[in-house]
Scaffold this motif. Sequence first.
Motif, PDB file in Angstrom:
ATOM      1  N   SER A  94       0.312   4.244  -0.109  1.00 13.45           N
ATOM      2  CA  SER A  94      -0.194   5.425   0.604  1.00 13.45           C
ATOM      3  C   SER A  94       0.204   5.415   2.073  1.00 13.45           C
ATOM      4  O   SER A  94       0.002   6.381   2.793  1.00 13.45           O
ATOM      5  N   SER A  95       0.807   4.304   2.525  1.00 17.23           N
ATOM      6  CA  SER A  95       1.143   4.147   3.946  1.00 17.23           C
ATOM      7  C   SER A  95       2.655   4.039   4.136  1.00 17.23           C
ATOM      8  O   SER A  95       3.331   3.342   3.377  1.00 17.23           O
ATOM      9  N   GLU A 124       0.521   4.300  11.403  1.00 17.25           N
ATOM     10  CA  GLU A 124      -0.913   4.544  11.295  1.00 17.25           C
ATOM     11  C   GLU A 124      -1.346   4.465   9.835  1.00 17.25           C
ATOM     12  O   GLU A 124      -0.773   5.122   8.975  1.00 17.25           O
ATOM     13  N   ASP A 125      -2.345   3.649   9.573  1.00 20.75           N
ATOM     14  CA  ASP A 125      -2.994   3.612   8.272  1.00 20.75           C
ATOM     15  C   ASP A 125      -4.364   2.975   8.486  1.00 20.75           C
ATOM     16  O   ASP A 125      -4.821   2.836   9.630  1.00 20.75           O
ATOM     17  N   LYS A 126      -5.034   2.594   7.406  1.00 26.80           N
ATOM     18  CA  LYS A 126      -6.400   2.072   7.551  1.00 26.80           C
ATOM     19  C   LYS A 126      -6.450   0.750   8.300  1.00 26.80           C
ATOM     20  O   LYS A 126      -7.514   0.326   8.759  1.00 26.80           O
ATOM     21  N   ARG A 127      -5.294   0.090   8.462  1.00 26.40           N
ATOM     22  CA  ARG A 127      -5.248  -1.192   9.179  1.00 26.40           C
ATOM     23  C   ARG A 127      -4.681  -1.075  10.587  1.00 26.40           C
ATOM     24  O   ARG A 127      -4.885  -1.960  11.409  1.00 26.40           O
ATOM     25  N   ASN A 128      -3.903  -0.023  10.867  1.00 29.12           N
ATOM     26  CA  ASN A 128      -3.114   0.024  12.095  1.00 29.12           C
ATOM     27  C   ASN A 128      -3.410   1.244  12.964  1.00 29.12           C
ATOM     28  O   ASN A 128      -3.514   2.371  12.462  1.00 29.12           O
ATOM     29  N   ASP A 129      -3.523   0.991  14.259  1.00 25.71           N
ATOM     30  CA  ASP A 129      -3.646   2.038  15.281  1.00 25.71           C
ATOM     31  C   ASP A 129      -2.280   2.158  15.968  1.00 25.71           C
ATOM     32  O   ASP A 129      -1.833   1.203  16.615  1.00 25.71           O
ATOM     33  N   ASP A 184       0.860  -1.185   0.000  1.00 20.68           N
ATOM     34  CA  ASP A 184       0.000   0.000   0.000  1.00 20.68           C
ATOM     35  C   ASP A 184       0.896   1.234   0.000  1.00 20.68           C
ATOM     36  O   ASP A 184       1.380   1.661   1.046  1.00 20.68           O
TER      37      ASP A 184
END
Length: 325
Positions: free
Chosen positions: A183-184, A254-259, A181
Motif C-alpha cells: 500500500s506504500s 509517506e506511509d504509516k511509518r514515515n513522515d 507493504d
Amino acid sequence: MPTNSSPFAEAKIPEQKSHGGVIFPAVLTPAAAAAALTAAVKEQRPWLDSLLHKHGAILFRGFDSIATASDFNDVVEAFGYEELPYVGGAAPRTNVVGRVFTANESPPDQKIPFHHEMAQVPKYPTKLFFFCETEPVSGGETPIVPSHVVYERMKEKHPEFVDKLEKHGVIYTRVLGEEDDPSSPIGRGWKSTFMTADKAVAEERAAKLNMKVEWTEDGAKTIMGPIPAIKEDETRQQRKTWFNSMVAAYTGWEDKRNDPKKAVIFGSGEPLPDHIIYDCLRILEEESVAIPWRKGDVLLIDNLAVLHARKPFTPPRRILASLCK
C-alpha cells in the motif's frame, strides 16, 4: 545517425522537448516492418550507446517482436550491460523473469515523485529499462527530465540553497517494516531490502552501503548519509546534475511509518526549506516530458543524466523494469 541499412528509424513525437538543441528523448521505430528489436540492438550497440549518451533517454516504439516479459529480458540482455541487484532500494517489486522486475507496485492512485533510481545509496544503476506489457486505460505515464537542466534552473533561482547542498549533501531516513507493504510507494520491508531474514546479515549489507540500521519493535530505521545531492558528470564536460531523491523523499516518502518532512534533511542536520522543495517540484514538472505508454514500448534511461517519476493511472497497467550497473 544510423546507417542507410540500419534497422532503426529516428522518429518525432509531440511530447519531445529540445534542451540546448538536443531533442529529448530520442525516439526509434523500426526501419522495416519485420525488424526485430533484439537483433537490431546487437547490430547497433555502439551507435545506441552514443545516442543514449547524447539524449539521455531512448524510447523504442513499434517493434512487434516485443510482447512479453521474456522478450523484454532478451532486449535487456542484448545491450550487454551488467545487472545491478536491487539492494537498498525502497520500492516494492517482484521478480518476473530473468533480470526483469515489476516497476514500483504502489497503488495506482498514488503519484511517484521525480528521482534518480536509488540515488539515496552509494551503489545505484547507471541504466534503467522500462517496458509496457499492458498499457493503462488512462494516465500512468513515466515522466522524465534531464537532471542538468534542473540543476541549472535551481542554481539560478536558489543559489544559496544549492551551495549549501553542494557543501553538506543530504541525509535520508526511512522506517521499514519487517515485510513488504504494497500500500506504500516506499513499502519495501527490511527483509527484501537487504535480501535476508537474518538481522546480522542485514547489518553487514547495510554497512557496505554506508547505511546505519536501528532496529525497532516491528522493523528497522535506516539512515543514509550525508550523501552528495549534486554530482559532476565527467562524461559530459563536467556538467553538474541534480542527482538525488530529495523531492521524492520530501513529498512522497509517506506511509504509516514515515513522515516525509523528516525523510530528508541537510547533511548538517538542518531541515530543508519547504518552499524551495516545492519550487523544485514545479521546475521538475515544467521541464519534464510525459509520453503516454503504448503496449510494446521500451524506454531506456541513463540514470546518471535523467530523473523519472510516475503519474497516477486507471488500471490495468503493467510496466516492467530492469536495472543495470
